[in-house]
Scaffold this motif. Structure first.
Motif, PDB file in Angstrom:
ATOM      1  N   PRO A 187       0.820  -1.217   0.000  1.00  0.00           N
ATOM      2  CA  PRO A 187       0.000   0.000   0.000  1.00  0.00           C
ATOM      3  C   PRO A 187       0.853   1.264   0.000  1.00  0.00           C
ATOM      4  CG  PRO A 187      -0.914  -1.586   1.549  1.00  0.00           C
ATOM      5  CD  PRO A 187       0.388  -2.171   1.053  1.00  0.00           C
ATOM      6  N   GLY A 188       2.004   1.226   0.683  1.00  0.00           N
ATOM      7  CA  GLY A 188       2.837   2.428   0.810  1.00  0.00           C
ATOM      8  C   GLY A 188       3.585   2.823  -0.450  1.00  0.00           C
ATOM      9  N   ASN A 189       3.735   1.934  -1.416  1.00  0.00           N
ATOM     10  CA  ASN A 189       4.466   2.327  -2.631  1.00  0.00           C
ATOM     11  C   ASN A 189       3.643   2.133  -3.909  1.00  0.00           C
ATOM     12  OD1 ASN A 189       4.603  -0.445  -3.197  1.00  0.00           O
ATOM     13  ND2 ASN A 189       6.657  -0.680  -2.348  1.00  0.00           N
ATOM     14  N   ALA A 190       2.437   1.583  -3.761  1.00  0.00           N
ATOM     15  CA  ALA A 190       1.647   1.253  -4.960  1.00  0.00           C
ATOM     16  C   ALA A 190       1.230   2.506  -5.733  1.00  0.00           C
ATOM     17  CB  ALA A 190       0.414   0.450  -4.563  1.00  0.00           C
ATOM     18  N   ASP A 195      -4.693  -4.718   2.770  1.00  0.00           N
ATOM     19  CA  ASP A 195      -3.525  -4.252   2.009  1.00  0.00           C
ATOM     20  C   ASP A 195      -3.760  -4.442   0.507  1.00  0.00           C
ATOM     21  OD1 ASP A 195      -2.315  -3.666   4.369  1.00  0.00           O
ATOM     22  OD2 ASP A 195      -0.814  -5.254   4.285  1.00  0.00           O
ATOM     23  N   PHE A 196      -4.314  -5.605   0.160  1.00  0.00           N
ATOM     24  CA  PHE A 196      -4.570  -5.870  -1.258  1.00  0.00           C
ATOM     25  C   PHE A 196      -5.589  -4.864  -1.811  1.00  0.00           C
ATOM     26  CE2 PHE A 196      -6.410  -8.832  -4.649  1.00  0.00           C
ATOM     27  CZ  PHE A 196      -5.330  -8.691  -5.505  1.00  0.00           C
ATOM     28  N   LEU A 197      -6.623  -4.587  -1.017  1.00  0.00           N
ATOM     29  CA  LEU A 197      -7.645  -3.621  -1.452  1.00  0.00           C
ATOM     30  C   LEU A 197      -7.041  -2.231  -1.620  1.00  0.00           C
ATOM     31  CD1 LEU A 197     -10.586  -4.867   0.779  1.00  0.00           C
ATOM     32  CD2 LEU A 197     -10.596  -4.801  -1.726  1.00  0.00           C
ATOM     33  N   ALA A 198      -6.119  -1.865  -0.733  1.00  0.00           N
ATOM     34  CA  ALA A 198      -5.486  -0.542  -0.851  1.00  0.00           C
ATOM     35  C   ALA A 198      -4.686  -0.463  -2.148  1.00  0.00           C
ATOM     36  CB  ALA A 198      -4.584  -0.290   0.356  1.00  0.00           C
ATOM     37  N   ILE A 199      -4.040  -1.571  -2.512  1.00  0.00           N
ATOM     38  CA  ILE A 199      -3.265  -1.580  -3.764  1.00  0.00           C
ATOM     39  C   ILE A 199      -4.217  -1.518  -4.965  1.00  0.00           C
ATOM     40  CG2 ILE A 199      -1.670  -2.953  -5.169  1.00  0.00           C
ATOM     41  CD1 ILE A 199      -0.475  -3.990  -2.477  1.00  0.00           C
ATOM     42  N   ILE A 200      -5.328  -2.231  -4.889  1.00  0.00           N
ATOM     43  CA  ILE A 200      -6.323  -2.162  -5.973  1.00  0.00           C
ATOM     44  C   ILE A 200      -6.808  -0.718  -6.130  1.00  0.00           C
ATOM     45  CG2 ILE A 200      -8.660  -2.869  -6.684  1.00  0.00           C
ATOM     46  CD1 ILE A 200      -8.020  -5.557  -5.119  1.00  0.00           C
ATOM     47  N   ASN A 201      -7.043  -0.062  -5.011  1.00  0.00           N
ATOM     48  CA  ASN A 201      -7.487   1.336  -5.071  1.00  0.00           C
ATOM     49  C   ASN A 201      -6.447   2.229  -5.707  1.00  0.00           C
ATOM     50  OD1 ASN A 201     -10.057   1.287  -4.173  1.00  0.00           O
ATOM     51  ND2 ASN A 201      -9.491   1.461  -2.006  1.00  0.00           N
ATOM     52  N   ALA A 202      -5.167   1.938  -5.421  1.00  0.00           N
ATOM     53  CA  ALA A 202      -4.090   2.728  -6.029  1.00  0.00           C
ATOM     54  C   ALA A 202      -4.097   2.562  -7.547  1.00  0.00           C
ATOM     55  CB  ALA A 202      -2.744   2.289  -5.461  1.00  0.00           C
ATOM     56  N   GLY A 203      -4.645   1.452  -8.016  1.00  0.00           N
ATOM     57  CA  GLY A 203      -4.686   1.195  -9.454  1.00  0.00           C
ATOM     58  C   GLY A 203      -5.878   1.821 -10.163  1.00  0.00           C
TER      59      GLY A 203
END
Ligand code: PGA
Length: 258
Positions: free
Chosen positions: A219-222, A245-253
Motif C-alpha cells: 500500500p505504501g508504494n503502490a 492491504d490488497f484492497l489498498a493496492i487495488i485502489n491505487a490502481g
C-alpha cells in the motif's frame, strides 16, 4: 495512448500460502471491499482451493487464476494440472514463468512458452512473468533479460492473441525481499518492454498490452508505482495475503478518471 486507455490489472499471487479456512476468509475480505470494476482484479490461490474460490466468486467480476499449468490437455503427466482442468474450475487466468517457477523449480523459456500458448489457446489471460536477477541487474542486463524472456515466452503468439496476454515485470531481487524498484527504474523497464512489443507486433498492440509491476508492491508504494505511465497494475505476493492491504493496492490502481 496513456495509461487510462488500458484497464489496470491487479493480481494477488498467494503462492503456497493459506489453508482452506484462511483462503475463504481472504477471498471474502477482498470481495466485500471491491468498490467498482474499473480495475481487473485476480487472485491466484493454490490449485487445491481453486474450485472453492471460483464458487465463492461466481457472479462477481473478480477473476480466479492459477499459479501455473501444464501445456498438454491430458495424459501421463503425474502431478500436473491442464488448462482444461482449470477451465473446469472456472479459472480465467494463469501465471506463466513466475520467477519462482523459473529459478526455484527450473522452468526453461521453452516450457514457459508452451504453457503461455496453451493458456491462450484455452481462452485464458496468460500473465507472462519476466525479470532479471540481482547479478544480471548489476551487470546492466535488465533490458536484455526482459527482451530474451519476452521473445521466447511469446514465440508463436500472434498479434490477435496478444489481447489475452498481460506481461508482469518482476525484478527477481525485489520479490519477497521488501526491496522495490524505484518508480523511475520500473517505468524505464516497462517503457522498454512496451517498445519491444511494438517491434515484435506493432504500436497499437504495444499501446493496448498491459504491463504490470511485481516485487514488494505494498500500500505504501503502490500509488507512486502505478502513477507511472507504463505501469498498468501489479502482481502482488505478500501484501495480497492481507485483504485490506490488497484492497489498498487495488485502489491505487484506479484510473485517474474514475
Ligand atoms: P511479493 O511477490 O509482492 O511478495 O514481492 C510478488 C510476486 O512474486 O508475484
Amino acid at each position: 495512448m496513456t495509461q487510462a486507455n488500458r484497464k489496470p490489472f491487479v493480481g494477488g499471487n498467494w503462492k503456497m500460502n493459506t489453508d482452506s479456512a484462511a483462503a475463504l476468509s481472504l477471498i471474502d475480505g477482498v470481495a466485500s471491499g471491491l468498490k467498482n470494476d474499473a480495475v481487473d482484479v485476480a487472485v491466484f490461490p493454490p490449485f487445491v482451493y481453486l474450485r472453492e474460490m471460483s464458487d465463492k466468486t461466481s457472479g462477481s467480476d473478480m477473476l480466479v487464476g492459477a499459479q501455473d499449468c501444464w501445456f498438454e490437455s491430458n495424459g501421463a503427466f503425474t502431478g500436473e494440472i491442464s488448462i482444461e482442468m482449470l477451465k473446469d474450475c472456472n479459472v480465467k487466468t494463469v501465471l506463466t514463468g513466475h520467477s519462482e517457477r523459473r529459478h526455484v523449480i527450473g522452468e526453461s523459456d521453452q516450457l514457459v512458452n508452451k504453457k503461455t500458448k496453451a493458456a491462450i489457446a484455452g481462452g485464458m489471460i496468460a500473465v507472462l512473468c519476466v525479470g532479471e536477477k540481482l547479478d544480471q541487474r548489476e551487470a546492466g542486463q535488465t533490458d536484455a533479460i526482459n527482451e530474451s524472456q519476452i521473445k521466447a515466452g511469446l514465440d508463436g503468439v500472434s498479434q490477435s492473441d496478444m489481447s489475452s496476454v498481460v506481461i508482469a515485470y518482476e525484478p527477481v531481487w525485489a520479490i519477497g525481499t521488501g526491496k522495490t524498484a524505484t518508480p523511475e527504474d520500473a517505468q524505464d523497464a516497462h517503457a522498454k518492454i512496451r517498445a519491444l512489443i511494438a517491434t515484435m507486433y506493432d504500436q497499437s498492440t504495444a499501446d493496448s498490452t498491459r504491463i504490470i509491476y511485481g516485487g514488494s508492491m505494498k500500500p505504501g508504494n503502490a500509488n507512486e508505482l502505478m502513477a507511472m505511465p507504463d505501469i498498468d497494475g501489479g502482481l502482488i505476493g505478500g501484501a495480497s495475503l492481507v485483504a485490506d492491504d490488497f484492497l489498498a493496492i487495488i485502489n491505487a490502481g484506479q484510473p485517474q478518471s474514475v
